[in-house]
Design an enzyme around this catalytic site. Structure first.
Site, PDB file in Angstrom:
ATOM      1  N   ASP A  48       0.824  -1.205   0.000  1.00 44.77           N
ATOM      2  CA  ASP A  48       0.000   0.000   0.000  1.00 44.77           C
ATOM      3  C   ASP A  48       0.861   1.259   0.000  1.00 44.77           C
ATOM      4  OD1 ASP A  48      -2.633   1.368   0.439  1.00 44.77           O
ATOM      5  OD2 ASP A  48      -1.679   1.944   2.328  1.00 44.77           O
ATOM      6  N   GLU A 108       1.117  -0.521  -5.132  1.00 46.10           N
ATOM      7  CA  GLU A 108       0.181   0.577  -5.387  1.00 46.10           C
ATOM      8  C   GLU A 108       1.031   1.842  -5.478  1.00 46.10           C
ATOM      9  OE1 GLU A 108      -3.468   3.206  -3.529  1.00 46.10           O
ATOM     10  OE2 GLU A 108      -1.883   2.378  -2.277  1.00 46.10           O
TER      11      GLU A 108
END
EC number: 2.4.1.18
Length: 735
Positions: free
Chosen positions: A414, A469
């Site tokens: 993330d 990401e």
């Protein structure tokens, strides 16, 4: 006499929780012909030393009414094995003395930890049930180099930090203690006294393998041996996983918020357990044709509204979903069904909850001390100091543990962009340049390379996939670390997602002015290995659900979504779709509610769901649609410039020459005789029509097939006249 058995200075320091070395005075200490035994047991009425057979060896006198006891027992040759019989006001307890045990952790493993070896974190830190000198108990170890004192506290000692102060293993900064007589299931935390004398709020174990269910915050001793001995049935899957070319096989990922995918409203809206999810989610994912399920973060997190992106226990599956071995059972059953399992993983930041990592030992241990580096302005969280050797090892060990202990097939990392740039979301003067004066976070670059090398190396099970990401144009995210890249296997294509969603939001009459948004992604489509993400981030915070973004009436919105899905599944790149989007949920994602499954009572929504199922199945069955996802040779434009009609056409192919052609009409105007160049002569079968009646469309199309004739068009020697349905995508394949 008592003064010689227990020095006053030691008594005062122990009772005040300030003693620098409790093992120097507590437990057994030899004198000529006898052994002095000292203990701190606040609240005890009396204490006796017993032999293992129960014979009394001596009485420990109360030398301080606050709970200090001391006495002598016979030496009888070597160091005696004795038990402490403690008379509490309401019961007698007979236990081994925690301070009768020597050092626990090997110097070599501590040196490996200090050197940044992630595997060493797994080998030494956390709470581990163990048997030492024929005594069962739990070995606790925690890193807190700047603490003046660390104690383990729990139900087993009344949460009293004076009972079990730990031993500091210099120079590693690791504190250790073996507590006899307890085992798996015990709740515990650490009580730390900072270097400045402050007693900090009780801290959860950073390396806990299990936790209490929120809102409770204690760590729980996990049955590590049972987890490590879990009866896996996925040997075939794990053997085949590294042998499959991850870049050439189909990937269609169903992104799931485990807490809300299917709540139980009749039981206070609780989340489903892992076993319940295995019964319901796995067959659903399998039936829908998805190849993988990706969970939003499942490491324990205190605040449900964070969706898991603010974890406090990086090694522990959230207790919201039941015992931690339930997650192992889920993964095992997913693999048996042919479904891979990915987990979102958060190394960029952590919350400042008082029981968590923030100011863990009274200093900025896991985070940066300078708020220009250590506080995230967007999320008001603490930023991991990944440049610190032990912190980087701690985080990489967490990812390694998910791969080893739970057989996850990959992690999606993330907020990588927030790690790579020192000025991310920061104004001038609010960030610290790197050593060269630049904005690049060199420490994060080194950490991410180390992370990927670890997960792709011998320490991890073979075949683990890493996905970034990363929302910027940072070069080489998926390039090998040896070539200067970050080493990820895939990267989310955020640019493609933003551009194409912006296009389909436009009224069809205006789409001609935004045509390039649909074609620009192919300019860089093969510069990295991409996943096309329609994730949870696109259906929250007022953005609207996917179908709600589309203009027009309900029919046009659903038709546009179907056409867009057809475009996406034919486009180069692996696929990801967030739960609820597969049946065109109108509402945004809400973490405290369940997707609106009742919409499936409506034929239009069942049609969208059926379309996604068929897209997945066809995508997996047609090598042309996935084998060269990451290579320019697998794609060619046929029509990329018909902005006036908002029509696109392109060919997908594999190395064996298999072909699929996609044609998209993003206006509500049917095109009765639209010529499209085709790469081969003869009959072309209509493989997919998003306007088909079973999907909720008008059933306009080409009666199942078209013939390519020797009429050159769009750079091809053959072409066919097609009927293009309104707001629809067609896929054609040579018959």
């Amino acid at each position: 006499m008592t003064d010689t058995l227990f020095e006053r200075s030691d008594i005062d320091a122990l009772l005040a929780g300030r003693h620098p070395d409790p093992f120097a005075c507590l437990g057994p200490h030899g004198q000529t012909g006898q052994v002095v035994v000292r203990a701190v047991l606040p609240g005890a009425k009396s204490v006796h030393a017993l032999s293992p057979e129960g014979a009394e060896l001596g009485t420990l006198a109360c030398v301080d009414r606050a709970g200090c006891f001391a006495g002598t027992i016979p030496r009888n040759g070597g160091a005696p094995h004795y038990l402490l019989a403690i008379d509490w006001p309401d019961a007698r307890q007979v236990i081994d003395d925690a301070y009768a045990f020597g050092t626990l952790l090997d110097d070599a493993v501590l040196a490996r930890f200090s050197a940044g070896d992630p595997a060493a974190v797994l080998d030494c830190l956390g709470a581990t049930p163990a048997r030492i000198d024929d005594t069962d108990g739990v070995r606790f170890a925690v890193w807190a180099p700047n603490a003046q004192r660390v104690s383990v506290v729990g139900d087993f000692n009344g949460w009293d930090g004076r009972r079990h102060p730990m031993r500091l293993r210099r120079p590693s900064g690791v504190w250790e203690l073996f507590v006899p007589g307890i085992g798996a299931g015990e709740c515990y935390k650490y009580e730390l006294r900072a270097a400045d004398g402050r007693v900090l709020p009780h801290k959860s174990d950073p390396c806990a393998r299990a936790t209490e269910a929120p809102p409770r915050t204690a760590s729980v001793v996990a049955d590590v041996a049972a987890l490590d001995a879990f009866a896996w049935h996925d040997e075939g899957w794990m053997h085949a996983r590294p042998r499959a070319d991850r870049y050439r096989v189909p990937w269609s990922i169903y992104e799931v918020h485990a807490e809300s995918w299917q709540r139980v409203p009749e039981e206070m809206n609780r989340s489903a357990t892992w076993d319940e999810l295995a019964e319901r989610l796995i067959p659903y994912v399998q039936g829908m044709g998805f190849t993988h399920v990706e969970f939003m973060p499942i490491a324990e997190y205190p605040f449900g509204g964070s969706w898991g992106y603010q974890p406090v226990a990086q090694f522990a599956p959230s207790a919201r979903f039941g015992p931690v071995d339930g997650f192992a059972r889920f993964v095992d059953r997913a693999h048996a069904a042919g479904i891979g399992v990915l987990v979102d993983w958060v190394p960029a930041h952590f919350p400042d909850d008082p029981h968590g990592l923030a100011q863990f030992d009274g200093t900025a241990l896991y985070e940066h001390a300078d708020p220009r580096e250590g506080l995230h302005p967007d999320w008001h969280t603490c930023v991991f100091n990944v440049g610190r050797t032990e912190v980087g090892a701690f985080l990489a060990a967490s990812a390694l543990a998910w791969a080893r202990r739970y057989h996850v097939d990959g992690i999606r990392v993330d907020a990588v962009a927030s790690m790579l740039y020192r000025d991310y979301s920061r104004a001038e003067g609010e960030w610290v340049p790197n050593v060269h004066g630049g904005r690049e976070n060199l420490e994060s670059v080194a950490f991410l390379r180390m992370l990927n090398d670890t997960l792709h190396g011998a320490a991890a099970p073979a075949g683990v996939v890493t996905v970034a990401e990363e929302s910027t144009a940072w070069p080489g995210v998926t390039a090998p670390t040896g070539d200067g890249g970050l080493g990820f296997d895939f990267k989310w294509n955020m640019g493609w997602m933003h551009d194409t969603l912006a296009y389909v939001r436009e009224d069809p009459v205006h789409r001609r002015y935004h045509h390039d948004r649909m074609t620009f992604g192919l300019v860089y489509a093969f510069s990295e290995r991409f996943v096309l993400p329609l994730s949870h981030d696109e259906v929250v915070h007022g953005k609207g659900s996917l179908v709600a973004k589309m203009p027009g009436d309900a029919w046009q919105r659903l038709a546009t979504l179907r056409a867009y899905f057809g475009f996406m599944w034919a486009h180069p790149g692996k696929k990801l779709l967030f739960m609820g989007s597969e049946f065109a949920q109108w509402a945004e994602f809400a973490h405290d509610a369940t997707p609106h499954w009742d919409l499936l009572d409506a034929p239009a929504h069942r049609g969208v769901q059926r379309l996604v199922r068929d897209l997945n199945r066809t995508y997996a069955a047609e090598p042309a649609l996935h084998a060269l996802d990451c290579h320019a040779a697998g794609f060619s434009w046929l029509i990329g410039d018909d902005r006036d009609n908002s029509v696109f056409a392109f060919a997908r192919r594999d190395e064996a020459g298999h072909l699929v052609v996609a044609i998209c009409n993003f206006t509500p105007v049917p095109r009765a005789s639209y010529r499209v160049g085709l790469p081969a002569p003869g009959q072309w079968r209509e493989l997919m029509n998003t306007d088909a009646a079973p999907y909720g469309g008008t059933n306009a199309g080409n009666d199942g097939a078209v013939w390519a004739e020797a009429v050159p068009a769009h750079g091809e020697a053959w072409s066919a006249l097609l009927r293009l349905p309104p707001l629809a995508t067609l896929w054609l394949r040579p018959a």
